[in-house]
Design a protein around this motif. Structure first.
Motif, PDB file in Angstrom:
ATOM      1  N   PRO A  56       0.829  -1.214   0.000  1.00 20.13           N
ATOM      2  CA  PRO A  56       0.000   0.000   0.000  1.00 20.13           C
ATOM      3  C   PRO A  56       0.858   1.257   0.000  1.00 20.13           C
ATOM      4  O   PRO A  56       1.961   1.269   0.564  1.00 20.13           O
ATOM      5  CB  PRO A  56      -0.792  -0.125   1.306  1.00 20.13           C
ATOM      6  CG  PRO A  56       0.120  -0.898   2.216  1.00 20.13           C
ATOM      7  CD  PRO A  56       0.862  -1.863   1.327  1.00 20.13           C
ATOM      8  N   VAL A  57       0.356   2.323  -0.640  1.00 21.45           N
ATOM      9  CA  VAL A  57       1.021   3.629  -0.634  1.00 21.45           C
ATOM     10  C   VAL A  57      -0.033   4.672  -0.275  1.00 21.45           C
ATOM     11  O   VAL A  57      -1.096   4.725  -0.904  1.00 21.45           O
ATOM     12  CB  VAL A  57       1.643   3.943  -2.011  1.00 21.45           C
ATOM     13  CG1 VAL A  57       2.269   5.337  -1.998  1.00 21.45           C
ATOM     14  CG2 VAL A  57       2.682   2.896  -2.388  1.00 21.45           C
ATOM     15  N   LEU A  58       0.269   5.508   0.721  1.00 21.22           N
ATOM     16  CA  LEU A  58      -0.716   6.489   1.195  1.00 21.22           C
ATOM     17  C   LEU A  58      -1.019   7.525   0.108  1.00 21.22           C
ATOM     18  O   LEU A  58      -0.112   8.133  -0.465  1.00 21.22           O
ATOM     19  CB  LEU A  58      -0.209   7.189   2.453  1.00 21.22           C
ATOM     20  CG  LEU A  58      -1.111   8.308   3.015  1.00 21.22           C
ATOM     21  CD1 LEU A  58      -2.490   7.783   3.391  1.00 21.22           C
ATOM     22  CD2 LEU A  58      -0.447   8.976   4.207  1.00 21.22           C
ATOM     23  N   GLU A  79       2.792  15.977  15.031  1.00 19.77           N
ATOM     24  CA  GLU A  79       3.997  16.077  14.205  1.00 19.77           C
ATOM     25  C   GLU A  79       4.398  14.709  13.677  1.00 19.77           C
ATOM     26  O   GLU A  79       5.017  14.596  12.618  1.00 19.77           O
ATOM     27  CB  GLU A  79       5.140  16.673  15.036  1.00 19.77           C
ATOM     28  CG  GLU A  79       4.908  18.126  15.443  1.00 19.77           C
ATOM     29  CD  GLU A  79       6.072  18.704  16.206  1.00 19.77           C
ATOM     30  OE1 GLU A  79       7.090  17.974  16.378  1.00 19.77           O
ATOM     31  OE2 GLU A  79       5.995  19.870  16.635  1.00 19.77           O
ATOM     32  N   HIS A  80       4.013  13.685  14.423  1.00 19.80           N
ATOM     33  CA  HIS A  80       4.368  12.314  14.032  1.00 19.80           C
ATOM     34  C   HIS A  80       3.158  11.416  14.284  1.00 19.80           C
ATOM     35  O   HIS A  80       2.547  11.449  15.354  1.00 19.80           O
ATOM     36  CB  HIS A  80       5.562  11.811  14.868  1.00 19.80           C
ATOM     37  CG  HIS A  80       5.862  10.356  14.680  1.00 19.80           C
ATOM     38  ND1 HIS A  80       6.817   9.908  13.801  1.00 19.80           N
ATOM     39  CD2 HIS A  80       5.315   9.241  15.235  1.00 19.80           C
ATOM     40  CE1 HIS A  80       6.854   8.584  13.834  1.00 19.80           C
ATOM     41  NE2 HIS A  80       5.959   8.151  14.710  1.00 19.80           N
ATOM     42  N   SER A  81       2.782  10.623  13.299  1.00 28.10           N
ATOM     43  CA  SER A  81       1.722   9.622  13.494  1.00 28.10           C
ATOM     44  C   SER A  81       2.041   8.400  12.644  1.00 28.10           C
ATOM     45  O   SER A  81       2.990   8.417  11.847  1.00 28.10           O
ATOM     46  CB  SER A  81       0.345  10.191  13.140  1.00 28.10           C
ATOM     47  OG  SER A  81       0.255  10.499  11.765  1.00 28.10           O
ATOM     48  N   PRO A 105      -2.758   8.815  16.503  1.00 26.04           N
ATOM     49  CA  PRO A 105      -3.611   9.326  15.423  1.00 26.04           C
ATOM     50  C   PRO A 105      -3.066  10.616  14.836  1.00 26.04           C
ATOM     51  O   PRO A 105      -2.186  11.257  15.431  1.00 26.04           O
ATOM     52  CB  PRO A 105      -4.955   9.555  16.118  1.00 26.04           C
ATOM     53  CG  PRO A 105      -4.580   9.866  17.530  1.00 26.04           C
ATOM     54  CD  PRO A 105      -3.375   9.009  17.821  1.00 26.04           C
ATOM     55  N   ILE A 106      -3.622  11.017  13.713  1.00 25.82           N
ATOM     56  CA  ILE A 106      -3.155  12.230  13.038  1.00 25.82           C
ATOM     57  C   ILE A 106      -3.472  13.488  13.839  1.00 25.82           C
ATOM     58  O   ILE A 106      -2.759  14.482  13.751  1.00 25.82           O
ATOM     59  CB  ILE A 106      -3.757  12.320  11.608  1.00 25.82           C
ATOM     60  CG1 ILE A 106      -3.081  13.419  10.786  1.00 25.82           C
ATOM     61  CG2 ILE A 106      -5.255  12.515  11.648  1.00 25.82           C
ATOM     62  CD1 ILE A 106      -1.664  13.137  10.415  1.00 25.82           C
ATOM     63  N   ILE A 297       4.229   8.983   9.455  1.00 24.74           N
ATOM     64  CA  ILE A 297       3.704  10.163   8.774  1.00 24.74           C
ATOM     65  C   ILE A 297       4.312  11.399   9.408  1.00 24.74           C
ATOM     66  O   ILE A 297       4.141  11.651  10.601  1.00 24.74           O
ATOM     67  CB  ILE A 297       2.171  10.213   8.871  1.00 24.74           C
ATOM     68  CG1 ILE A 297       1.558   8.951   8.261  1.00 24.74           C
ATOM     69  CG2 ILE A 297       1.627  11.458   8.171  1.00 24.74           C
ATOM     70  CD1 ILE A 297       0.088   8.770   8.607  1.00 24.74           C
ATOM     71  N   GLU A 298       5.034  12.164   8.614  1.00 33.37           N
ATOM     72  CA  GLU A 298       5.620  13.430   9.070  1.00 33.37           C
ATOM     73  C   GLU A 298       5.097  14.544   8.161  1.00 33.37           C
ATOM     74  O   GLU A 298       5.098  14.395   6.938  1.00 33.37           O
ATOM     75  CB  GLU A 298       7.151  13.391   8.990  1.00 33.37           C
ATOM     76  CG  GLU A 298       7.791  12.215   9.710  1.00 33.37           C
ATOM     77  CD  GLU A 298       7.877  12.407  11.211  1.00 33.37           C
ATOM     78  OE1 GLU A 298       7.544  13.522  11.674  1.00 33.37           O
ATOM     79  OE2 GLU A 298       8.276  11.465  11.908  1.00 33.37           O
ATOM     80  N   ILE A 299       4.614  15.643   8.754  1.00 37.81           N
ATOM     81  CA  ILE A 299       4.075  16.752   7.967  1.00 37.81           C
ATOM     82  C   ILE A 299       4.991  17.957   8.122  1.00 37.81           C
ATOM     83  O   ILE A 299       5.181  18.478   9.221  1.00 37.81           O
ATOM     84  CB  ILE A 299       2.648  17.108   8.428  1.00 37.81           C
ATOM     85  CG1 ILE A 299       1.741  15.874   8.346  1.00 37.81           C
ATOM     86  CG2 ILE A 299       2.076  18.237   7.579  1.00 37.81           C
ATOM     87  CD1 ILE A 299       0.382  16.087   8.957  1.00 37.81           C
TER      88      ILE A 299
END
Length: 496
Positions: A56-58, A79-81, A105-106, A297-299
């Protein structure tokens, strides 16, 4: 805090889990289509079905939509999920696990403001806490043949088209106390995601679904009672009615000495009751663990700031502005901000010079009635906001009467065009010449001698009769204020 009607001393504690289908063209981890209504099992591929060797790819758009929703709900974006695997078996879950978010969670710890209007009570504003928002994939759909539910069906079919569609699950804090509050909370969530453009919120198609968790207790300081879950509510009316029924059912059971058992229940719309689906006395062990195929997940800060800048003015902010700056009533502000296209139309017409309050009356009255009867939206009509503003200005200036405006409105909605031009070409300008109106009234008095005599004898209600006749004679073009003045003056000047 609202008490349960007719059950003094008891209080309901309600929380909602709202599943919002994010409106991306492809699914959360694959390019498979999300199109609703396609033939069963056509929007699937090896990743949706979890075949060996697939990765899978987000979907980046899913992340963007989830973060924008979180920001609009005043949640703190992490910041991190990460993603986790939630293990369980069900026929519509092809991989036998669901990719979701568990302990990271996000976004967490937010709130929204809702306006609650209950019959016979003053409208009040309440702040509802939100525990978290997390991303996950949807499951497929079971179609039970021969019955609407598993019970009574001859066999079941599985449609995986919905499997893998991106969801944002929004979990409220247990801050709701009545069915009406729960319905208003769900409605506000729907407004927000529709304003953002991250979901169509179509409850009939399952784009927004709610699970209700509800218990009752004796007083505000008592410990929480045993929680009952009501699954898959797909209308605001059903949410309110199910809560009200379940509150009453639980209170009656407890006052009768019965024990509330933790369970999942369903709302039966036809019977207006909840029914038991399955027991939940033992918590499910989903064996969560981080998904090994999906990285953290890093934003980046720059991306987060860009998304913040792209957020529109939200419904609550618009309502406050309409109240404070425009001077509309709470009801008018709520109606006009319920759908973003209507609010945008309203604001565009104001920018073209229309009086806001007269404009609001036309939008909520004749225009909304036309939209509802023809099952269309404000986006479907040919009457531009600037043209409606022109019509409102003709009424405000006394150039045409409200009746004339109502008569020409359907044609304007269907074909568009300049109201001023239409009025001029058809000679629809309001008659305000007092001598012309006196001449018409004089002829009416000659034609209706009996009514004149009756008025002389004290039947003063006939004043309204003559106003109506004069308006009829002029095709509704007579200036109402001057017409009333002429009728009163000429009837009262009769020799007694």
């Amino acid at each position: 805090m609202a008490a349960v009607k007719g059950q003094e001393g008891w209080e309901a504690v309600i929380g909602l889990e709202t599943h919002v289908q994010l409106g991306t063209a492809s699914k959360i981890f694959t390019q498979a289509s999300t199109n609703f209504g396609d033939d069963p099992n056509t929007n699937i591929n090896s990743i949706v079905c979890g075949l060996p060797g697939t990765l899978p790819v987000l979907n980046r758009k899913v992340l963007e939509y989830a973060v924008k929703a979180a920001l609009a709900l005043n949640l703190k974006v992490a910041e991190h999920s990460k993603f986790d695997r939630k293990q369980y078996f069900y026929p519509d879950l092809p991989k036998n696990y669901q990719i979701s978010q568990y302990d990271e969670p996000i976004a967490e710890d937010g709130w929204i403001e809702v306006e609650v209007s209950e019959k016979g009570k003053e409208t009040y504003i309440k702040k509802i806490g939100i525990e978290r928002l997390h991303m996950e994939e949807d499951a497929g759909k079971l179609v039970h043949v021969g019955s609407d539910s598993l019970s009574g069906s001859r066999y079941s079919l599985v449609d995986y088209n919905r499997a893998g569609i991106a969801l944002a699950e929004i979990v409220s804090k247990p801050d709701l106390r009545t069915g009406r509050e729960a319905a208003e909370y769900a409605a506000e969530i729907r407004r927000i995601v529709r304003y953002l453009g991250v979901s169509d919120g179509n409850m009939q198609e399952g784009s927004l679904r709610c699970d209700v968790n509800i218990s009752v207790r004796q007083g505000h300081h008592a410990p929480f009672g045993v929680k009952i879950e009501i699954k898959n509510m797909n209308s605001f009316s059903a949410i309110q009615k199910a809560c009200e029924y379940e509150i009453a059912r639980q209170i009656k059971a407890l006052t009768d000495g019965e024990k509330i058992v933790q369970e999942t229940r369903l709302w039966d719309e036809s019977k207006q009751i909840t029914t038991s689906m399955r027991s939940k006395e033992v918590a499910s062990d989903y064996r969560y663990f981080p998904d090994p195929d999906l990285g953290p997940i890093e934003i980046e800060q720059a991306r987060r700031l860009n998304w913040i800048c792209e957020l529109p003015e939200l419904p609550a902010s618009k309502r406050h502005r309409y109240l404070e700056e425009i001077g509309l009533s709470i009801y008018d502000a709520r109606v006009l901000t319920d759908e973003l296209p209507m609010a945008e139309y309203f604001e565009s017409a104001i920018a073209s010079g229309a009086d806001p309050k007269i404009l609001a009356n036309w939008l909520m009255g004749d225009i909304s009635a036309y939209l509802n009867s023809n099952k269309i939206t404000i986006q479907d009509i040919k009457l531009y906001p600037s043209q409606l503003a022109e019509l409102v200005k003709l009424i405000s200036s006394g150039s045409i009467s409200g009746k004339i405006a109502k008569d020409i409105l359907p044609e304007l909605i269907e074909k568009g065009g300049s109201p001023a031009t239409m009025v001029a070409e058809r000679g629809l300008e309001m008659i305000s010449d007092i001598d012309e109106l006196r001449s018409i009234m004089n002829n009416l008095m000659v034609s209706y001698l009996e009514e004149v005599q009756a008025f002389r004898n004290g039947k003063i209600k006939l004043q309204g009769f003559f106003v109506g006749q004069l308006m009829k004679q002029t095709g509704g073009k007579a200036d109402p204020k001057i017409t009333n003045k002429v009728v009163v003056e000429m009837l009262n000047s009769l020799d007694q």
